[in-house]
Design an enzyme around this catalytic site. Sequence first.
Site, PDB file in Angstrom:
ATOM      1  N   LYS A  29     -22.441 -31.472 -12.465  1.00 46.95           N
ATOM      2  CA  LYS A  29     -21.137 -32.138 -12.631  1.00 46.95           C
ATOM      3  C   LYS A  29     -20.784 -32.924 -11.373  1.00 46.95           C
ATOM      4  CE  LYS A  29     -16.408 -30.263 -12.106  1.00 46.95           C
ATOM      5  NZ  LYS A  29     -16.393 -30.228 -10.672  1.00 46.95           N
ATOM      6  N   ARG A 103     -10.446 -35.230  -9.902  1.00 44.91           N
ATOM      7  CA  ARG A 103     -10.441 -35.732  -8.525  1.00 44.91           C
ATOM      8  C   ARG A 103     -11.251 -37.020  -8.392  1.00 44.91           C
ATOM      9  NH1 ARG A 103      -7.364 -33.582  -4.897  1.00 44.91           N
ATOM     10  NH2 ARG A 103      -8.863 -34.061  -3.274  1.00 44.91           N
ATOM     11  N   CYS A 127      -8.895 -28.839  -9.429  1.00 46.52           N
ATOM     12  CA  CYS A 127      -8.477 -27.444  -9.429  1.00 46.52           C
ATOM     13  C   CYS A 127      -7.421 -27.180  -8.376  1.00 46.52           C
ATOM     14  CB  CYS A 127      -9.693 -26.570  -9.189  1.00 46.52           C
ATOM     15  SG  CYS A 127     -10.809 -26.630 -10.577  1.00 46.52           S
TER      16      CYS A 127
HETATM   17  N1  EPU Z   1     -10.198 -32.176   2.980  1.00 42.76           N
HETATM   18  C1  EPU Z   1      -9.161 -32.676   3.737  1.00 42.76           C
HETATM   19  N2  EPU Z   1      -8.877 -34.015   3.620  1.00 42.76           N
HETATM   20  C2  EPU Z   1      -9.562 -34.850   2.802  1.00 42.76           C
HETATM   21  C3  EPU Z   1     -10.634 -34.332   2.041  1.00 42.76           C
HETATM   22  C4  EPU Z   1     -10.920 -32.971   2.144  1.00 42.76           C
HETATM   23  O1  EPU Z   1      -8.520 -31.947   4.482  1.00 42.76           O
HETATM   24  O2  EPU Z   1      -9.241 -36.049   2.746  1.00 42.76           O
HETATM   25  C5  EPU Z   1     -10.522 -30.724   3.055  1.00 42.76           C
HETATM   26  C6  EPU Z   1     -10.210 -30.021   1.719  1.00 42.76           C
HETATM   27  O3  EPU Z   1      -8.847 -29.707   1.607  1.00 42.76           O
HETATM   28  C7  EPU Z   1     -11.097 -28.815   1.788  1.00 42.76           C
HETATM   29  C8  EPU Z   1     -12.318 -29.329   2.561  1.00 42.76           C
HETATM   30  O4  EPU Z   1     -11.900 -30.527   3.223  1.00 42.76           O
HETATM   31  O5  EPU Z   1     -10.473 -27.784   2.518  1.00 42.76           O
HETATM   32  C9  EPU Z   1     -13.528 -29.616   1.719  1.00 42.76           C
HETATM   33  O6  EPU Z   1     -13.182 -30.474   0.645  1.00 42.76           O
HETATM   34  P1  EPU Z   1     -14.204 -31.545   0.053  1.00 42.76           P
HETATM   35  O7  EPU Z   1     -13.668 -32.891   0.266  1.00 42.76           O
HETATM   36  O8  EPU Z   1     -15.567 -31.221   0.571  1.00 42.76           O
HETATM   37  O9  EPU Z   1     -14.128 -31.195  -1.487  1.00 42.76           O
HETATM   38  P2  EPU Z   1     -14.102 -32.216  -2.708  1.00 42.76           P
HETATM   39  O10 EPU Z   1     -14.984 -33.364  -2.467  1.00 42.76           O
HETATM   40  O11 EPU Z   1     -12.695 -32.459  -3.112  1.00 42.76           O
HETATM   41  C10 EPU Z   1     -16.165 -31.202  -3.932  1.00 42.76           C
HETATM   42  C11 EPU Z   1     -16.397 -30.575  -5.273  1.00 42.76           C
HETATM   43  C12 EPU Z   1     -15.781 -29.196  -5.303  1.00 42.76           C
HETATM   44  C13 EPU Z   1     -16.415 -28.361  -4.213  1.00 42.76           C
HETATM   45  C14 EPU Z   1     -16.239 -29.049  -2.861  1.00 42.76           C
HETATM   46  C15 EPU Z   1     -16.937 -28.327  -1.735  1.00 42.76           C
HETATM   47  C16 EPU Z   1     -16.421 -32.470  -6.735  1.00 42.76           C
HETATM   48  C17 EPU Z   1     -15.751 -33.222  -7.823  1.00 42.76           C
HETATM   49  N3  EPU Z   1     -15.785 -31.398  -6.298  1.00 42.76           N
HETATM   50  O12 EPU Z   1     -14.744 -31.301  -3.804  1.00 42.76           O
HETATM   51  O13 EPU Z   1     -16.104 -28.642  -6.548  1.00 42.76           O
HETATM   52  O14 EPU Z   1     -15.815 -27.098  -4.181  1.00 42.76           O
HETATM   53  O15 EPU Z   1     -16.746 -30.390  -2.916  1.00 42.76           O
HETATM   54  O16 EPU Z   1     -18.308 -28.240  -1.975  1.00 42.76           O
HETATM   55  O17 EPU Z   1     -17.509 -32.815  -6.300  1.00 42.76           O
HETATM   56  C18 EPU Z   1     -15.692 -27.586  -8.588  1.00 42.76           C
HETATM   57  O18 EPU Z   1     -16.727 -28.126  -9.010  1.00 42.76           O
HETATM   58  O19 EPU Z   1     -15.067 -26.705  -9.222  1.00 42.76           O
HETATM   59  C19 EPU Z   1     -15.162 -27.975  -7.300  1.00 42.76           C
HETATM   60  C20 EPU Z   1     -13.922 -27.674  -6.898  1.00 42.76           C
END
Ligand code: EPU
Length: 445
Positions: A29, A103, A127
């Site tokens: 995904k 997202r 989420c």
């Molecule tokens: N963060 C910030 N500022 C930002 C971006 C992120 O502070 O601008 C922080 C977040 O709050 C968090 C950390 O950085 O504490 C990591 O977030 P990240 O950006 O890595 O997460 P994401 O890209 O929003 C993706 C996956 C998540 C997965 C995370 C970590 C997707 C669509 N989602 O989220 O997957 O947990 O990376 O590996 O790729 C899921 O599939 O259920 C899911 C939540």
Amino acid sequence: MTGHGLPDDVLLVHGGTPLHGTIRVRGAKNLVSKAMVATLLGDAPSRLYDVPHIRDVEVVRDLLELHGVRVGEGAEPNELVFDPANVESANVDEINVHAGSSRIPILFCGPLLHRLGHAFIPDLGGCHIGPRPIDFHIQALRQFGAVVDKTPQGMHLTAPNGLHGTKLELPYPSVGATEQVLLTAVRADGVTELRNAAVEPEIIDLICVLQKMGAIIKVHTDRVIEIEGVPRLGGYSHRPIPDRIEAASWAAAALATGGDVTVLGARQVDMMTFLNVFRSVGGEFDVLDGQGIRFWHPGGELRAVALETDVHPGFMTDWQQPLVVALTQASGLSIVHETVYEQRLGYTQALNQMGATIQVYRDCLGGTPCRFGRRNFMHSAVIAGPSKLHAAELVIPDLRAGFSHLIAALAAEGASRVYGVSLINRGYEEFEAKLAALGARAERL
Ligand code: EPU
């Protein structure tokens, strides 16, 4: 909604039956949705195989179609073909239908700015596992030269002087922000250097997609990625990496229920850290080269473990919730330190309601003090086991926690009502059919 204010999509799960059988995971995904966004950057059609039928894919497909990308089925089942010949501006109200549902829309910024010179991004969803800010994304886009205007409806972006390569360092190796930079830098003018980048397998796979399209991206050691912008990109043909989060979820379900599940499509190399922990807990697995991985409970006692979630190559935060259900069945005290999201332990309350003994703490209960330690977040857990789980009424709070509720219901004695199960469709393809294939007794009410 039911009369009691509960979601009306309810699954009645009869617990106590070990899961046995074989299921398949498709493309990840968290890669597939990004690869779909990348199609916007090309001037020729792209082909993506093994696309799972999940809600997140539908949302991104719809957003692409609203922007003029023609999306069709390919010759193979689960193959999608994208034709970006007529990318155009979409109606804001139509885009906003998707506000709060995923997202991924934030990743449309760079590609739309390149194609159209402007972009509108609806309010994001995903989420509820913490505030999930987008400050890294916005900071990066501004550094490329984008002008970002935040309104109550969403974000309007323009790039009056084009997008230019830049030097960036992320405060934390965020997956999404790294993807934002990649999808913007590939066609920006000049070279971009990204420090402290995320290097999850899904990101490397996205880099492979972009390279197929004509991008020049160098992954250096120590989380440094260098991107040389190119004036045009073509299409791609790609078979994505398998979903290692879904694979681990079924593995945890096998362990928690005392079962034996073969996950076709699961790949060892992406799951090494999970496999080590699975083995330490007492689970057994067999890598069926080229086919998948078989996971089973060998009988006897499971062992408590201490683990910390972390960015790659650490233990994924998305593996945490399913595994904790299995840890309620292990003898002794397990410790989990969640260092990626500040609020990803809320679901443990429901497990306690079912008979588990889990206490959550503000302190960093792990070798590495993390950024949540002094900020009042309940981000560590101690799980005392083994506990006999009993049935309960459960309301699904988010995707991964939701699947954990389901695993707990399958491991528990008695019949649990699980409310809001449709949320699981966001990330788990045909999970009800898979449950049936594994011998679980679950029915929609
Ligand atoms: N963060 C910030 N500022 C930002 C971006 C992120 O502070 O601008 C922080 C977040 O709050 C968090 C950390 O950085 O504490 C990591 O977030 P990240 O950006 O890595 O997460 P994401 O890209 O929003 C993706 C996956 C998540 C997965 C995370 C970590 C997707 C669509 N989602 O989220 O997957 O947990 O990376 O590996 O790729 C899921 O599939 O259920 C899911 C939540």
